[in-house]
Write a protein that holds these residues in place. Structure first.
Motif, mmCIF file in Angstrom:
data_model
loop_
_atom_site.group_PDB
_atom_site.id
_atom_site.type_symbol
_atom_site.label_atom_id
_atom_site.label_comp_id
_atom_site.label_asym_id
_atom_site.label_seq_id
_atom_site.Cartn_x
_atom_site.Cartn_y
_atom_site.Cartn_z
ATOM 1 N N ARG A 7 0.820 -1.197 0.000
ATOM 2 C CA ARG A 7 0.000 0.000 0.000
ATOM 3 C C ARG A 7 0.867 1.266 0.000
ATOM 4 O O ARG A 7 0.581 2.226 -0.714
ATOM 5 C CB ARG A 7 -0.874 -0.044 1.267
ATOM 6 C CG ARG A 7 -1.732 1.146 1.494
ATOM 7 C CD ARG A 7 -2.906 1.153 0.565
ATOM 8 N NE ARG A 7 -3.721 2.322 0.793
ATOM 9 C CZ ARG A 7 -4.817 2.601 0.133
ATOM 10 N NH1 ARG A 7 -5.236 1.802 -0.808
ATOM 11 N NH2 ARG A 7 -5.502 3.685 0.397
ATOM 12 N N THR A 31 -4.008 17.664 -1.454
ATOM 13 C CA THR A 31 -5.362 17.829 -1.987
ATOM 14 C C THR A 31 -5.720 16.699 -2.947
ATOM 15 O O THR A 31 -6.801 16.121 -2.890
ATOM 16 C CB THR A 31 -5.475 19.178 -2.727
ATOM 17 O OG1 THR A 31 -5.085 20.208 -1.834
ATOM 18 C CG2 THR A 31 -6.899 19.417 -3.209
ATOM 19 N N ALA A 32 -4.768 16.365 -3.823
ATOM 20 C CA ALA A 32 -5.066 15.382 -4.863
ATOM 21 C C ALA A 32 -5.214 13.980 -4.304
ATOM 22 O O ALA A 32 -5.954 13.161 -4.846
ATOM 23 C CB ALA A 32 -3.974 15.408 -5.932
ATOM 24 N N GLY A 34 -5.783 13.195 -0.842
ATOM 25 C CA GLY A 34 -6.563 13.034 0.382
ATOM 26 C C GLY A 34 -5.698 12.662 1.577
ATOM 27 O O GLY A 34 -6.213 12.473 2.672
ATOM 28 N N ALA B 3 -10.959 16.526 -4.912
ATOM 29 C CA ALA B 3 -10.033 15.390 -4.982
ATOM 30 C C ALA B 3 -10.130 14.547 -3.722
ATOM 31 O O ALA B 3 -10.015 13.325 -3.772
ATOM 32 C CB ALA B 3 -8.610 15.909 -5.181
ATOM 33 N N ALA B 4 -10.363 15.182 -2.575
ATOM 34 C CA ALA B 4 -10.448 14.421 -1.322
ATOM 35 C C ALA B 4 -11.671 13.506 -1.341
ATOM 36 O O ALA B 4 -11.600 12.347 -0.933
ATOM 37 C CB ALA B 4 -10.509 15.375 -0.128
ATOM 38 N N ARG B 7 -10.961 10.650 -3.584
ATOM 39 C CA ARG B 7 -10.088 9.703 -2.906
ATOM 40 C C ARG B 7 -10.881 8.828 -1.932
ATOM 41 O O ARG B 7 -10.675 7.622 -1.838
ATOM 42 C CB ARG B 7 -9.032 10.515 -2.137
ATOM 43 C CG ARG B 7 -8.101 9.726 -1.298
ATOM 44 C CD ARG B 7 -7.069 9.037 -2.156
ATOM 45 N NE ARG B 7 -6.173 8.265 -1.326
ATOM 46 C CZ ARG B 7 -5.185 7.536 -1.776
ATOM 47 N NH1 ARG B 7 -4.973 7.450 -3.061
ATOM 48 N NH2 ARG B 7 -4.412 6.876 -0.965
ATOM 49 N N GLU B 14 -12.590 0.302 -2.890
ATOM 50 C CA GLU B 14 -11.598 -0.730 -2.620
ATOM 51 C C GLU B 14 -12.065 -1.638 -1.475
ATOM 52 O O GLU B 14 -11.973 -2.867 -1.560
ATOM 53 C CB GLU B 14 -10.257 -0.068 -2.262
ATOM 54 C CG GLU B 14 -9.120 -1.045 -2.082
ATOM 55 C CD GLU B 14 -7.822 -0.366 -1.644
ATOM 56 O OE1 GLU B 14 -7.858 0.851 -1.347
ATOM 57 O OE2 GLU B 14 -6.799 -1.059 -1.589
ATOM 58 N N THR B 33 -5.405 -2.917 3.135
ATOM 59 C CA THR B 33 -5.381 -1.568 2.569
ATOM 60 C C THR B 33 -4.308 -0.677 3.174
ATOM 61 O O THR B 33 -3.978 0.355 2.600
ATOM 62 C CB THR B 33 -6.731 -0.850 2.810
ATOM 63 O OG1 THR B 33 -6.947 -0.786 4.232
ATOM 64 C CG2 THR B 33 -7.869 -1.595 2.162
ATOM 65 N N LEU B 35 -4.850 0.972 5.737
ATOM 66 C CA LEU B 35 -5.573 1.999 6.498
ATOM 67 C C LEU B 35 -5.524 1.656 7.986
ATOM 68 O O LEU B 35 -5.407 0.486 8.369
ATOM 69 C CB LEU B 35 -7.041 2.058 6.053
ATOM 70 C CG LEU B 35 -7.320 2.593 4.649
ATOM 71 C CD1 LEU B 35 -8.785 2.391 4.288
ATOM 72 C CD2 LEU B 35 -6.962 4.067 4.553
#
Lengths: 389, 389
Positions: A7, A31-32, A34, B3-4, B7, B14, B33, B35
């Motif tokens: 990841r 920003t792009a 997140g 964009a956020a 995302r 996913e 992931t 996360l």
């Protein structure tokens, strides 16, 4: 590799790709993606530390502290692109952003076999790095287009028609111990297709058709080369064309488009008619000089190539077909008949948007595609893994 | 969309995809992931709240508190798959996980035009939902395969050969105001290709070739239908086959494989020889009954289809070709000659791994593909956006 590491690589790859696409500020990256500013900072610092990105100050503004600007590394990271032909090797050292730093072309004979050819190539790469002032460790990827079928996942040449002694040879194996960078190998026509695709921002589905001594095709959709199940995709030279069952091909079949309509085939027809023509280059010269028989034979060849392309347009529905190779320099004599054949045979829904044109890059398509493939690999998760490993 | 937010949708997509693929624990999602557990919890809770996932307790273990198990919602979220043919509409209501809850087939005539056909179809969908006990708002996607070319991005039928009155009709527009779910439309052969692909886990590049009244092809690589620049990809029925310049096709050209080797073409040849055969179904019946002339004509057709497929194998290098449509029920008479033609013409590197086989799903390929496309859409970022919107 753990999923978390996987990841992380995907995230690094995404950040590097955004910088390659023009994002220059850390805030743009946050920003792009997140990601938090802290997460961006940690990852960007890692990419800078490993030499993939650089961050520079810009001209101070009246508003105060000048913003820092990110870009792909331009000094300590370069790629080496190689276009290996039957009788030449062109090597280019490029920055990751695309600028070519140094380039040379040297003669060789591909039929000297892999050890001799690759030894000479490796020496050529070394001399070019010296002249460009880059030590070997700056090279982050080597990307080589070869004139024959390649199993791209392993870089193995498979049953090449013109590369004597190369069958089954795994090219990256030669460089193991000599060069530390990853070595990517693909068919030269795939490289050319990728090069042309990169210069057409509005294109989504491109076929690059090379008409020279032989006939081959590269397929690019969404920026990715379609190689097929075994890397053989695009091998269209042996598709049969109607009405030529009497023409024997070197593959043992009859009526292959390569045996009927390639530069070599047209030269053979001219010889049979008493016109001295040995190679595709002689055909080009004769047509350029206005020889009516040569023009006639090229137009007939264009019609047969057009018949094959009509089938491919019906099946694949590309938006762009690019014609390259030596015969493609004969724009006017080639394009009209190919277009006519495609429009006559393929259905309106498929033909209403297809552009059929000649190469933008000419002889540079292969080296430009090899360069793109190298950078594409470097910015991929797998490429990033080697970079930070 | 920022964009956020973009995302966030990608991340939700996913997670939902991992659950669809068999991950049942929150801890598995965190590992897969990268996360944090808190981020997984926040996102999974959102997906549960909006009815896309459900979490259930399992049988208690001796070790203590039973773990919770995540899966795709099976009650309040269903998809509606439609297989629209020339003379029938099959509608299936399915759980997101794949189980078919209810299905009916009703007669129709596609040439009654879009308003009449879609009005009847919408009523059929309503009756089926009633019988399955699902209110209309449970339907999260409607996916419709139609017997003609479609611009998939807008769901517009484009120049269909057999759908009278449908040219230029935008199918999703009919359902606006009637159904709140997104409506996906694609060519029926693309749906069949996707259905067959889903039942072949080892396949990466698949061609589905339908040989019935006409001849068409669907292309799936990496789980995604290749539709080409204008949605016309796979329209192979009008590729020319050698030696049949005297056969006129309904498209106005001559020698199209559909005019030479489709079920309708074979029936026409049999009629010309005095054998009563109106449709592809009659050809199948005659061959099954052992009629030697019918068998001979089917074998000749198979050779011509094989010639076309040989070209496509050289160009696209698939690992699997699936033959479907009514004529494909004649396995033995069809496969041997098609395989022989492909192996004779295409190059070894492309043919050494290609499997040429008949459909696994038969008549169910279309509805199964439509179901898969609906779920694929629901789990995509765009589909998730509607779900949580």
């Amino acid at each position: 590799m753990t999923a978390a590491a996987d990841r992380q690589l995907t995230s690094l790859s995404e950040l590097a790709g955004l910088v390659a696409g023009g994002a220059t500020r850390r805030s743009q990256l946050a920003t792009a993606t997140g990601l938090s500013r802290a997460a961006v900072a940690q990852r960007v610092d890692l990419l800078i530390d490993r030499g993939l990105l650089v961050e520079t100050g810009t001209v101070a503004t009246e508003r105060g502290r000048p913003p820092l600007s990110l870009q792909l590394a331009s000094h300590a990271a370069v790629v080496c692109a190689v276009d290996l032909g039957a009788t030449h090797a062109t090597v280019a050292i490029s920055e990751l952003g695309g600028a070519v730093l140094a380039e040379t072309t040297e003669d060789l004979d591909i039929n000297d076999g892999p050890e001799a050819v690759l030894t000479a190539l490796d020496a050529q790469i070394g001399r070019l790095l010296d002249s460009a002032g880059h030590p070997a460790e700056h090279v982050r990827a080597i990307s080589i287009g070869v004139p024959g079928p390649v199993e791209a996942s392993t870089g193995t040449v498979v049953r090449p028609p013109i590369m004597r002694g190369w069958d089954g040879y795994r090219v990256p194996g030669f460089f193991a111990g000599r060069r530390s960078a990853p070595v990517l190998v693909d068919n030269d026509v795939n490289m050319m297709a990728l090069g042309e695709y990169g210069h057409r921002p509005a294109t989504a589905h491109l076929l690059y058709v090379k008409v020279g001594t032989g006939i081959g095709c590269g397929i690019v959709s969404g920026g990715v080369v379609h190689r097929g199940a075994t890397g053989a995709a695009g091998d269209i030279g042996h598709i049969a064309v109607p009405g030529h069952d009497d023409v024997l091909c070197h593959c043992g079949n009859t009526g292959c488009v390569e045996a009927v309509a390639s530069g070599a085939a047209v030269a053979a027809r001219l010889r049979a008619a008493g016109v001295p023509a040995e190679h595709a280059a002689d055909v080009v010269r004769l047509v350029a000089a206005g020889d009516p028989l040569a023009r006639r034979q090229v137009r007939l060849a264009a019609q047969r190539i057009g018949d094959v392309l009509a089938s491919l347009v019906s099946f694949y529905n590309p938006d762009t077909i690019v014609l390259g190779g030596s015969i493609a320099s004969l724009h006017d004599d080639l394009l009209a008949d190919i277009r006519a054949a495609v429009y006559r045979r393929a259905l309106p829904l498929a033909t209403r948007t297809v552009a059929i044109e000649t190469t933008l890059l000419g002889r540079r398509a292969g080296i430009e595609g090899a360069r793109r493939l190298a950078v594409q690999h470097l910015l991929s998760p797998a490429g990033i893994a080697r970079f930070i490993g």
